[in-house]
Design an enzyme around this catalytic site. Structure first.
Site, PDB file in Angstrom:
ATOM      1  N   GLU A 153       0.870  -1.177   0.000  1.00 40.09           N
ATOM      2  CA  GLU A 153       0.000   0.000   0.000  1.00 40.09           C
ATOM      3  C   GLU A 153       0.908   1.228   0.000  1.00 40.09           C
ATOM      4  O   GLU A 153       1.848   1.302   0.808  1.00 40.09           O
ATOM      5  CB  GLU A 153      -0.913   0.022   1.226  1.00 40.09           C
ATOM      6  CG  GLU A 153      -1.893   1.184   1.192  1.00 40.09           C
ATOM      7  CD  GLU A 153      -2.861   1.201   2.360  1.00 40.09           C
ATOM      8  OE1 GLU A 153      -3.724   2.101   2.382  1.00 40.09           O
ATOM      9  OE2 GLU A 153      -2.751   0.338   3.252  1.00 40.09           O
ATOM     10  N   ARG A 174       5.763 -15.006   9.323  1.00 36.11           N
ATOM     11  CA  ARG A 174       6.076 -13.580   9.396  1.00 36.11           C
ATOM     12  C   ARG A 174       7.459 -13.391  10.030  1.00 36.11           C
ATOM     13  O   ARG A 174       7.847 -14.099  10.946  1.00 36.11           O
ATOM     14  CB  ARG A 174       5.017 -12.861  10.240  1.00 36.11           C
ATOM     15  CG  ARG A 174       5.260 -11.368  10.418  1.00 36.11           C
ATOM     16  CD  ARG A 174       4.178 -10.760  11.292  1.00 36.11           C
ATOM     17  NE  ARG A 174       4.471  -9.376  11.611  1.00 36.11           N
ATOM     18  CZ  ARG A 174       4.153  -8.338  10.851  1.00 36.11           C
ATOM     19  NH1 ARG A 174       3.518  -8.551   9.721  1.00 36.11           N
ATOM     20  NH2 ARG A 174       4.453  -7.116  11.203  1.00 36.11           N
ATOM     21  N   LYS A 204       4.606   0.612   9.773  1.00 40.70           N
ATOM     22  CA  LYS A 204       4.542   1.901   9.067  1.00 40.70           C
ATOM     23  C   LYS A 204       4.073   3.013  10.001  1.00 40.70           C
ATOM     24  O   LYS A 204       4.547   4.154   9.913  1.00 40.70           O
ATOM     25  CB  LYS A 204       3.590   1.793   7.876  1.00 40.70           C
ATOM     26  CG  LYS A 204       4.128   0.984   6.707  1.00 40.70           C
ATOM     27  CD  LYS A 204       3.115   0.971   5.569  1.00 40.70           C
ATOM     28  CE  LYS A 204       3.602   0.145   4.401  1.00 40.70           C
ATOM     29  NZ  LYS A 204       2.613   0.087   3.313  1.00 40.70           N
TER      30      LYS A 204
END
Length: 547
Positions: free
Chosen positions: A33, A260, A270
């Site tokens: 994104e 992960r 972020k």
């Protein structure tokens, strides 16, 4: 499987899928994104998807997941594309954008409504949470669940035309309010957002949710394997439901999850990274203390070291926690055979050689072990500089450097002996007066005596002033959500404005070299703030690991 032997479980699944489903070309993707910058965790995910596409001679897509206009910006698009190019991950002629599929995704939503598999719901978000149930309690159907397709189409059209306020009405998939997987309890697939989109402007005021848009975007692009971290494992049934409910034809994408990557000592969220940048304490998204790709690049970390690091981690099925300092090991391994070795004095102390009449020149190898790097001549002059910490007026027992009346070897030059210590009015040592032994020149074979130690040095005739910046961990302990800025290590950046380095570095830099080993100090890189007036160097890593 001969040359196609699987290297990890994802590779094995892709290989089996390719054989069983008769897939001609494997297509993977990386879908960031555009609301932040790439970081070391991004490189880990990119490496997995890109590596699979490369191994099978397939295609790797970069697709911007930009169907949420709230925080997305073209600044991030350009930054991500630049980082991908630097990493060397070829995503074809151009990147894809989820927002380019807005009309197609909207049409697929209409299709679901017509099939009776989606409905417009007027419950508030709080009411929806109440109706949803819990892990141990089934949910309840919305009172709007049984609206007819005709009514739902009309209401959805009102949403599209901007006649409905945000939060008043949503479009939900009609799945199963009693499903043990809460994600399948009639999830929202479209909501009203009256925000200007950075690419499409005000063309749309409704936007699809990620879980609805993502499988459709993968299908449109012909993605065969949607590889993602295992935080999305509970979302996979919804991913598959969307593809099935739309009755799409051809080869459908398959979602596969891998473990992960969690890193100690740094933050990769972020939200956290943006907080740090906005605080003004750091130098921006490319601050060398950050684990962003831009920060790592400015720090001098090579892409080869990054890929060696993520390849060492492999592709585990479960989440993995790795010490971030492990990356430094691969940086050293990569740089030790690549860069020239020079001498730099971080905190200079003047040395005067009282018995030297004329400047001499000594040969110094450009690399500690590889003769192919060649050598250079540096002046051995009357005025020299050594590292201030390499002298001690009252040395402790095992001190192996220079002290009054003692002898030390100057690397690639001569033995010198300290005879006199000059101090200023405050009692600080400002100069050492020494003599050198002409018979002890490096390479002469002299072995009658051995000094306590060997130190590096610079000639005043060949010293270029340099600003040196040393970095330590940004956090000394795991920061908390509400104490992020307060947790910053205020000693994470140390600047030495009066450092000196061999003048030959300027010639090497003019030839395109940016990274160097400074003997006994570590590996350094030329910083972007370097100008004709001032050389600025960042320490990449120290010579030895404390990992």
């Amino acid at each position: 499987m001969s040359e196609n032997v699987a290297l990890n479980f994802v590779d094995r699944l892709v290989y089996e899928d390719k054989e069983n489903r008769k897939i001609d070309k494997v297509v993977t993707r990386f879908p960031p994104e555009p609301n932040g910058y790439l970081h070391i965790g991004s490189a880990y995910a990119i490496n997995i998807s890109y590596g699979i596409a490369q191994k099978y001679g397939g295609q790797f897509n970069l697709r911007f997941d930009d169907t949420n206009p709230m925080k997305e910006d073209m600044e991030y698009v350009h930054a991500i594309m630049e980082d991908m190019a630097w990493l060397g991950c070829d995503y074809g002629k151009e990147a894809f954008f989820g927002s380019d599929y807005s009309k197609q995704i909207f049409d697929y939503a209409i299709d679901l409504i017509n099939k009776g598999k989606a409905y417009v719901c007027d419950l508030s978000m709080e009411e929806m949470r109440t109706y949803r149930g819990t892990l141990t309690e089934a949910g309840k159907n919305s009172p709007y669940r049984d609206r007819s397709p005709e009514e739902n189409l009309e209401l959805f059209k009102e949403m599209q035309l901007g006649l409905i306020d945000e939060g008043v009405r949503v479009l939900r998939a009609k799945i199963d309010m009693e499903s043990p997987n809460l994600i399948l309890r009639d999830p929202v697939i479209y909501r009203v957002l009256k925000e200007k989109h950075y690419r499409t402007g005000n063309e749309w005021c409704i936007y699809p949710m990620y879980d609805f848009a993502h499988p459709i975007q993968d299908y449109i692009e012909g993605v065969t394997h949607s590889l993602c971290s295992n935080e999305f494992i509970n979302h996979r049934p919804l991913y598959d439901w969307v593809l099935s409910a739309l009755e799409l034809k051809g080869i459908l994408p398959r979602q596969i999850e891998f473990g992960r990557l969690n890193l100690t000592g740094v933050v990769t969220s972020k939200r956290y990274l943006k907080q740090l940048v906005d605080s003004g304490i750091l130098d921006g998204w490319d601050d060398p203390r950050l684990p962003t790709i831009k920060g790592l690049r400015r720090r001098g970390v090579t892409k080869e070291a990054i890929f060696d690091f993520v390849n060492e981690i492999g592709v585990p099925k479960t989440s993995t926690t790795v010490d971030y300092k492990m990356l430094e090991h691969f940086v050293r391994q990569d740089l030790k055979e690549k860069v020239k070795c020079l001498m730099m004095v971080q905190n200079p102390l003047k040395v005067v050689i009282t018995n030297l009449e004329e400047t001499e020149y000594v040969d110094v190898d450009n690399h500690f072990s590889n003769p192919e790097f060649g050598s250079r001549k540096i002046p051995f002059s009357k005025e020299l500089y050594i590292e201030r910490e390499d002298f001690c007026e009252q040395p402790p027992k095992k001190f192996k450097r220079l002290s009054p009346g003692e002898e030390v070897r100057l690397r690639s030059a001569y033995f010198i002996k300290c005879n006199e210590v000059i101090k200023d009015d405050q009692g600080e040592v400002v100069e050492l007066r020494c003599t050198y032994d002409v018979a002890t020149k490096s390479g002469s074979g002299f072995n009658e005596r051995k000094p306590k130690g060997t130190i590096h040095w610079l000639s005043a005739l060949d010293a270029t002033r340099c600003t040196v910046r040393l970095y330590e961990d940004l956090f000394l302990e795991e920061p908390s959500d509400d104490q992020l800025i307060e947790s910053i290590n205020m000693n994470s950046k140390n600047v030495y404005d009066n450092a000196l380095v061999e003048g030959s570095i300027l010639n090497f830099i003019s030839q395109g070299e940016k990274r160097f080993q400074f003997i006994r100090n570590g590996y350094y890189v030329v910083d972007k703030l370097t100008s004709n007036e001032q050389l600025v160097m960042n320490q990449i890593v120290s010579l030895k690991s404390n990992f």
